[in-house]
Structures are given as C-alpha cells and as structure tokens.
Design an enzyme around this catalytic site. Sequence first.
Site, short mmCIF file in Angstrom:
data_model
loop_
_atom_site.label_atom_id
_atom_site.label_comp_id
_atom_site.label_asym_id
_atom_site.label_seq_id
_atom_site.Cartn_x
_atom_site.Cartn_y
_atom_site.Cartn_z
N SER A 1 -20.29 18.41 121.40
CA SER A 1 -19.57 17.19 121.06
C SER A 1 -18.18 17.16 121.70
CB SER A 1 -19.53 17.05 119.54
OG SER A 1 -19.17 15.75 119.18
N HIS B 1 -23.15 14.03 122.52
CA HIS B 1 -23.68 12.92 121.72
C HIS B 1 -22.57 11.89 121.53
CE1 HIS B 1 -22.52 14.85 117.53
NE2 HIS B 1 -21.48 14.68 118.32
#
EC number: 3.4.21.92
Length: 220
Positions: free
Chosen positions: A122, A147
Amino acid sequence: MFNSQITSQRSSQVSSQSSATGIESALVPMVVEQTAKGERSYDIYSRLLKERVIFLCGQVEDHMANLIIAQLLFLESESPDKDIYLYINSPGGSVTAGMAIYDTMKFIKPNISTVCIGQAASMGAFLLSGGEKGKRYCLPNARVMIHQPLGGFQGQASDFEIHAKEILFIKDKLNKLMAEHTGQTLDKVSQDTDRDNFLSAEAAVEYGLVDSILEQRNDK
C-alpha cells in the site's frame, strides 16, 4: 475503518508500534565505538543513520512520518550531495503521513534510494516506487502490494459527499503518481489497484515499482 483519516494499508498486518519508525525501542541493541575521547554508545539505528541509512518499518502514521522527515532533513544538511538509503518494511498506513514523507523525499537535494525488505504494501509500496529511478530495489523474497486507498466516514449525511469526493481525488492523485513512477498507463494502474494486488520481487521489477533485485552486495 476510521473517522477522520484516509488510509492505505494492508489491514491484516497492522500492529501498534512504540517507537519513532515502528521499531520496538526495548529490543534495540546498542553499539559501542572507540573514539579519541573514549567509548561512545549508540542504538543501532542511530549508528546506521551516520551511514545515511533510514528505516521505515511498521505502520505509516504521523509520529513515524515526522521522525522520518526529520532524519531526511538532517542528512540533507549534513551532506546534500550524498545519497540517502531508505529501507522499507511496512504494511502501509495513513495517506497523509505517507505523502508528507513522499513530498520531503522529492523536496530535498539528495537522491533517495529505496529498498524493500520483507514487505512494502500500500503506502509502503508507493514510497518504494517514489525513490530515485535506477536506485529502487527489492530483496529476493520481499513482497509488494498495491491497492486503492481505504476510507470510511461517520457523521452527518450532508458530509458524506464531501468525503467521497476527497477520497476519489486522493485515489486519482496516487494513481497518477504511480503511473509516473512505474511507466505504466493511468488506466492500467487504476485497474491493477482496484483490489489488493500482490507482487513478487520479480513482478515488482517488471511492473516498474523497483529497478532491480539485490541478491548480495557487489563487493561480497
């Protein structure tokens, strides 16, 4: 979920950390050096800071970000023309804290070499990709995950639209920067970050998140 912050993290691996950069202070070993004035002791991370090595470990949050930024600014003041090495082992965290680190990386004069050890998920993956091109690395068994930002809001119904627009703005901003760093198209980055997307070290190189895999030191 959260009330007031947009985050980007691998939630299954987030744990609370007590020290500045996510490393348990009670477990930090000390290093003793002999100097002209006698013995001097450092904690291991302070000693490595002298070698221009910074560790970004654990959840990305405001307190950790402030200390990472302080170290970056200090090393710039010491030697503005020497590279800084940022080792990342992080599940992600706060987008605003991560962007504060990212903006400082781009603001200061030294090149920032990023190295993924363990995982960069992330916001950790975003910071990994934001290192100086040609100087972004993974170790062989590291894992990278990208993501879209996670978000949640509690409050009046009239405020939901405001927060929805904000998280969509941040999502678009992160995707554009990721596309710039990786060389991928914006449409591909948007598609690939729609859900948790795990990459091996080899896949991270192919995608453009890092430039190469470090198997061992060149002088070994």
